[in-house]
Design an enzyme around this catalytic site. Structure first.
Site, short mmCIF file in Angstrom:
data_model
loop_
_atom_site.label_atom_id
_atom_site.label_comp_id
_atom_site.label_asym_id
_atom_site.label_seq_id
_atom_site.Cartn_x
_atom_site.Cartn_y
_atom_site.Cartn_z
N SER A 13 0.95 -1.34 -0.39
CA SER A 13 0.28 0.33 -0.32
C SER A 13 1.13 1.17 0.03
CB SER A 13 -0.63 -0.34 1.56
OG SER A 13 -1.54 1.27 1.42
N1 LIG Z 1 -6.22 8.76 1.89
C1 LIG Z 1 -6.42 6.79 2.29
C2 LIG Z 1 -6.12 6.08 1.44
C3 LIG Z 1 -6.76 4.88 2.63
C4 LIG Z 1 -6.40 3.07 1.26
O1 LIG Z 1 -7.12 3.86 0.28
N2 LIG Z 1 -6.07 2.26 1.60
C5 LIG Z 1 -6.14 0.80 0.27
C6 LIG Z 1 -4.65 0.09 0.76
S1 LIG Z 1 -4.05 1.39 -0.05
C7 LIG Z 1 -7.11 0.15 1.77
O2 LIG Z 1 -7.11 0.26 2.68
N3 LIG Z 1 -7.57 -0.48 1.13
C8 LIG Z 1 -9.18 -1.64 1.61
C9 LIG Z 1 -10.21 -0.98 1.34
O3 LIG Z 1 -10.10 0.38 0.88
O4 LIG Z 1 -11.19 -2.33 1.69
C10 LIG Z 1 -5.15 6.97 3.47
O5 LIG Z 1 -4.29 8.09 2.49
O6 LIG Z 1 -4.72 6.73 4.07
#
Ligand SMILES: N[C@@H](CCC(=O)N[C@@H](CS)C(=O)NCC(=O)O)C(=O)O
Length: 221
Positions: A13
């Site tokens: 990530s």
């Molecule tokens: N704006 C957030 C984005 C976080 C994000 O989208 N993380 C993704 C991984 S890159 C995630 O956890 N995805 C799992 C989901 O949305 O279920 C940040 O900067 O922390």
């Protein structure tokens, strides 16, 4: 420090990698709890209680739960940094760093997430031209923001470099950076790769991320 810092994340990530770069720059010890997003661990009841938005990174600082990488990195500097180099206290300079952080949150990272989530969750591997164009636009804006500076907010690295750098390097999973068209972005990414422990904190997860995505996507150009 009052307790143990815990970071929930996975190295694939980009926002998690931005937090790892920040924790490293601040020389902070932390416990890393690896999450398997592809197996859907972020939807486990216990994790949803901590972060109903089911995203990583999530920081647990002695029971205070903070998510969104941008909120996390700013908090870490404000609470633990010995200087304000990474996140200036001067209001104008801070607002300028914030602008790049919000750019990452709203434009840069979204240009990636809008491709990666459809693939990881729904196996959509065709990337429409408009999404490819969003990535080109984001690269172009970074090129402009850099101007004559080595880093995004001037002559030394700040949080905006960690956040935008982790994302921009990961965009190669969809669209390789055209080094002739965006030479300043290419030079900046090279500069960031010279940060101590960059391999461990960004490059390794980045390579895995690219392997998981790039071979399977078909771009409409
Ligand atoms: N704006 C957030 C984005 C976080 C994000 O989208 N993380 C993704 C991984 S890159 C995630 O956890 N995805 C799992 C989901 O949305 O279920 C940040 O900067 O922390």
């Amino acid at each position: 420090m009052s307790g143990v810092l815990v970071l929930y994340g996975t190295d694939i990530s980009p926002p998690v990698r931005a937090c790892k770069l920040t924790l490293r720059a601040l020389n902070l010890d932390y416990e890393y709890r690896e999450m398997d997003l592809l197996a859907g661990e972020q939807f486990d009841e216990k994790f949803l209680e901590k972060n109903p938005q089911h995203t990583v990174p999530l920081l647990d600082d002695n029971g205070s739960l903070i998510w969104d990488s941008h909120a996390i990195v700013c908090y870490l500097v404000d609470k633990y940094a010995k200087s304000d180099d990474l996140y200036p206290r001067d209001l104008v300079r801070r607002a300028q760093v914030d602008q790049r952080l919000f750019f990452d949150a709203s434009i840069l990272f979204m240009s990636l997430r809008n491709v990666s989530i459809p693939y990881f969750v729904h196996q959509v591997n065709l990337v429409p031209k408009e999404k490819v164009d969003n990535i080109k636009d984001a690269y172009g804006l970074l090129e402009t923001f850099l101007g004559d500076n080595p880093y995004l907010n001037g002559s030394t690295p700040t949080l905006s470099d960690f956040c935008c750098g982790a994302t921009a390097s990961s965009l190669a999973a969809v669209l390789e950076l055209d080094q002739e068209k965006y030479p300043k972005v290419a030079a900046w990414l090279n500069r960031l790769s010279e940060l101590p422990h960059y391999e461990e904190d960004n490059a390794n997860g980045l390579l895995n991320y690219i392997d998981l995505l790039k071979p399977y996507l078909k771009l409409e150009e």
